[in-house]
Design an enzyme around this catalytic site. Structure first.
Site, PDB file in Angstrom:
ATOM      1  N   SER A  18       0.836  -1.201   0.000  1.00 25.36           N
ATOM      2  CA  SER A  18       0.000   0.000   0.000  1.00 25.36           C
ATOM      3  C   SER A  18       0.871   1.250   0.000  1.00 25.36           C
ATOM      4  O   SER A  18       2.080   1.187   0.250  1.00 25.36           O
ATOM      5  CB  SER A  18      -0.925   0.026   1.225  1.00 25.36           C
ATOM      6  OG  SER A  18      -1.857  -1.027   1.191  1.00 25.36           O
ATOM      7  N   THR A  61      -4.005   2.797  -2.453  1.00 25.84           N
ATOM      8  CA  THR A  61      -3.171   3.998  -2.583  1.00 25.84           C
ATOM      9  C   THR A  61      -3.912   5.250  -2.130  1.00 25.84           C
ATOM     10  O   THR A  61      -3.501   6.359  -2.445  1.00 25.84           O
ATOM     11  CB  THR A  61      -2.707   4.174  -4.039  1.00 25.84           C
ATOM     12  OG1 THR A  61      -3.853   4.221  -4.897  1.00 25.84           O
ATOM     13  CG2 THR A  61      -1.810   3.026  -4.469  1.00 25.84           C
ATOM     14  N   SER A  62      -4.984   5.067  -1.378  1.00 26.81           N
ATOM     15  CA  SER A  62      -5.746   6.203  -0.864  1.00 26.81           C
ATOM     16  C   SER A  62      -5.807   6.111   0.665  1.00 26.81           C
ATOM     17  O   SER A  62      -6.871   5.958   1.256  1.00 26.81           O
ATOM     18  CB  SER A  62      -7.157   6.227  -1.470  1.00 26.81           C
ATOM     19  OG  SER A  62      -7.809   7.453  -1.174  1.00 26.81           O
ATOM     20  N   CYS A  97      -4.315  -0.401   9.229  1.00 25.41           N
ATOM     21  CA  CYS A  97      -3.787  -1.044   8.034  1.00 25.41           C
ATOM     22  C   CYS A  97      -2.424  -1.626   8.363  1.00 25.41           C
ATOM     23  O   CYS A  97      -1.508  -0.888   8.743  1.00 25.41           O
ATOM     24  CB  CYS A  97      -3.677  -0.046   6.879  1.00 25.41           C
ATOM     25  SG  CYS A  97      -2.844  -0.711   5.420  1.00 25.41           S
ATOM     26  N   ASN A  99      -0.198  -3.010   6.329  1.00 28.68           N
ATOM     27  CA  ASN A  99       0.844  -2.619   5.390  1.00 28.68           C
ATOM     28  C   ASN A  99       1.389  -1.230   5.710  1.00 28.68           C
ATOM     29  O   ASN A  99       2.610  -1.020   5.753  1.00 28.68           O
ATOM     30  CB  ASN A  99       0.304  -2.666   3.956  1.00 28.68           C
ATOM     31  CG  ASN A  99       0.292  -4.074   3.398  1.00 28.68           C
ATOM     32  OD1 ASN A  99       1.322  -4.713   3.267  1.00 28.68           O
ATOM     33  ND2 ASN A  99      -0.893  -4.581   3.080  1.00 28.68           N
ATOM     34  N   LYS A 267     -14.208  -5.987   7.184  1.00 33.56           N
ATOM     35  CA  LYS A 267     -13.845  -6.491   5.876  1.00 33.56           C
ATOM     36  C   LYS A 267     -14.560  -7.820   5.652  1.00 33.56           C
ATOM     37  O   LYS A 267     -14.974  -8.480   6.608  1.00 33.56           O
ATOM     38  CB  LYS A 267     -12.331  -6.714   5.759  1.00 33.56           C
ATOM     39  CG  LYS A 267     -11.502  -5.465   5.963  1.00 33.56           C
ATOM     40  CD  LYS A 267     -11.809  -4.409   4.912  1.00 33.56           C
ATOM     41  CE  LYS A 267     -10.910  -3.196   5.091  1.00 33.56           C
ATOM     42  NZ  LYS A 267     -11.325  -2.069   4.224  1.00 33.56           N
ATOM     43  N   MET A 308      -4.427  -7.576   2.857  1.00 42.84           N
ATOM     44  CA  MET A 308      -4.143  -6.637   3.933  1.00 42.84           C
ATOM     45  C   MET A 308      -3.280  -7.280   5.014  1.00 42.84           C
ATOM     46  O   MET A 308      -3.466  -8.448   5.350  1.00 42.84           O
ATOM     47  CB  MET A 308      -5.447  -6.170   4.586  1.00 42.84           C
ATOM     48  CG  MET A 308      -6.310  -5.275   3.757  1.00 42.84           C
ATOM     49  SD  MET A 308      -7.931  -5.086   4.548  1.00 42.84           S
ATOM     50  CE  MET A 308      -7.471  -4.856   6.269  1.00 42.84           C
ATOM     51  N   GLY A 309      -2.330  -6.493   5.567  1.00 40.21           N
ATOM     52  CA  GLY A 309      -1.528  -7.002   6.664  1.00 40.21           C
ATOM     53  C   GLY A 309      -2.372  -7.371   7.871  1.00 40.21           C
ATOM     54  O   GLY A 309      -2.195  -8.435   8.474  1.00 40.21           O
TER      55      GLY A 309
END
Length: 388
Positions: A18, A61-62, A97, A99, A267, A308-309
């Site tokens: 990310s 990327t947001s 997050c 990452n 999620k 996702m991490g």
């Protein structure tokens, strides 16, 4: 007062698979609403292309990270994560997050918030979103976080210096409990069909469902899934399950509210048993190289291109929770339910997640710490110009 085209110091960093804009807490308004407006302007949101800002027009990327030196005992820095919506004026702050967490340590070292110690600096991070501790072990040379190394992660070109990220006691990050429904597995009837799911809250809450129940192989790549004629219908049913779980832990009042105001959490992941497939990188992932195949979804029910991490941490915890769908897949045919490593097959390759286990006095075991290896890199530093 932030005026049109005011410049704000920032650093643009990749963490894992990310990217995020990193701000010092001191450089943003203290008022939460004013802060969100500055962040949205920096990213160019809401706009599907984010053409007037630094956003990359997809959820990976947001992202934004806000860092400050911590006043908590035993903590080096406080870190708040934000998932910046692309099409709505929302900065989601209910989740973390994994990452981006991997870039917090290097940022803190390079910005002088933590003293650099060679060869490895331990950075103790408190994530304010989940109220959980993260420990980052960052390779350091000449007073700066190392970027180059020989560690590779699928979904990122080349190699880099390995950063070990440890999520201490990740259970109950949002709901306060490991299993928000009280059960390792539940079922829900939608239009005459009964769907099984496991709702697990660790690092971030994730709802796991079996891909086959939705007519999927579970190895689909994001663009292959989106091209299916039944994609919208599958997403609609997934959203009913996800939204119901959002209501369960108090993130939304009903399904409509969940679809609008709680897109970031929980999620939802479709999963299946180990299978051979070709990743988006054209690399063939052999069934014997993975323990579990998963596909995570993010804002707007878009399939994430990697994994996702925090989703990986939740997966290894779920694998160690008897009766969950993940546990049934990972432990199938094995004579133990203790899982110290899970190799997750995702759209661009494999993520390996480790767990440090702890025996419980009443019997059984729990995950004391979940661990992932990531790489991170400072891409740009300077100013972002925000509009009124």
């Amino acid at each position: 007062m932030y005026k049109a085209n005011r410049k704000v110091p920032c650093v643009y960093m990749r963490g894992g698979t990310s990217k995020a804009v990193f701000f010092h807490d001191r450089d943003l308004p203290s008022d939460p609403q004013a802060r969100d407006r500055v962040i949205l302007s920096a990213f160019g949101s809401p706009d599907l292309r984010q053409i007037d800002g630094m956003g990359g027009a997809n959820t990976s990327t947001s992202k934004v990270a806000v860092i400050r030196k911590s006043e908590r005992e035993g903590v080096d820095v406080d870190y708040e994560f934000g998932q910046v919506s692309i099409d709505l004026p929302i900065v989601g702050k209910t989740m973390n997050c994994g990452n981006i967490s991997s870039a917090v340590g290097p940022f803190a070292i390079d910005e002088g918030l933590v003293e650099a110690v060679e060869p490895v600096t331990t950075v103790r991070i408190f994530n304010t979103n989940t109220q959980k501790m993260i420990v980052a072990r960052v390779p350091v040379k000449d007073g700066k976080a190392m970027t180059e190394g020989d560690f590779a992660i699928d979904g990122v070109p080349g190699t880099g210096a390995k950063i070990q990220i440890e999520f201490s006691r990740p259970q109950g990050a949002v709901s306060g409990v490991l299993l928000p429904t009280g059960n390792p597995k539940d079922s829900m009837e939608i239009e005459g069909t009964v769907y099984e799911y496991s709702f697990v809250d660790a690092a971030n809450p994730v709802v796991f469902v079996r891909a086959e129940q939705f007519g999927l192989e579970g190895t689909e790549l994001p663009w292959e899934f989106e091209a299916r004629p039944d994609c919208a219908d599958i997403c609609r049913r997934l959203e009913i399950i996800r939204g119901t779980c959002a209501v369960k832990i108090g993130l939304a009042k009903d399904l409509e509210d969940a679809a609008i105001n709680s897109q970031t959490l929980p999620k939802i992941a479709i999963c299946t048993t180990p299978k051979t497939y070709t990743a988006g990188s054209k690399k063939v992932i052999e069934a014997g190289a993975v323990d579990f195949v998963g596909r995570l979804f993010s804002l707007g029910m878009k399939m994430i291109q990697a994994y996702m991490g925090t989703g990986g941490i939740c997966t290894v915890v779920a694998a160690n929770t008897p009766g969950t769908i993940v546990n049934e897949i990972v432990c199938a045919g094995k004579d133990t339910d203790q899982v110290t490593t899970v190799r997750i097959g995702h759209p661009f390759g494999i993520m390996e997640v480790d767990a440090e286990l702890e025996e419980l006095p009443e019997g059984g075991h729990t995950v004391k710490c979940g661990m992932i290896g990531r790489t991170a890199r400072r891409i740009m530093e300077g100013y972002v110009y925000v509009r009124d």
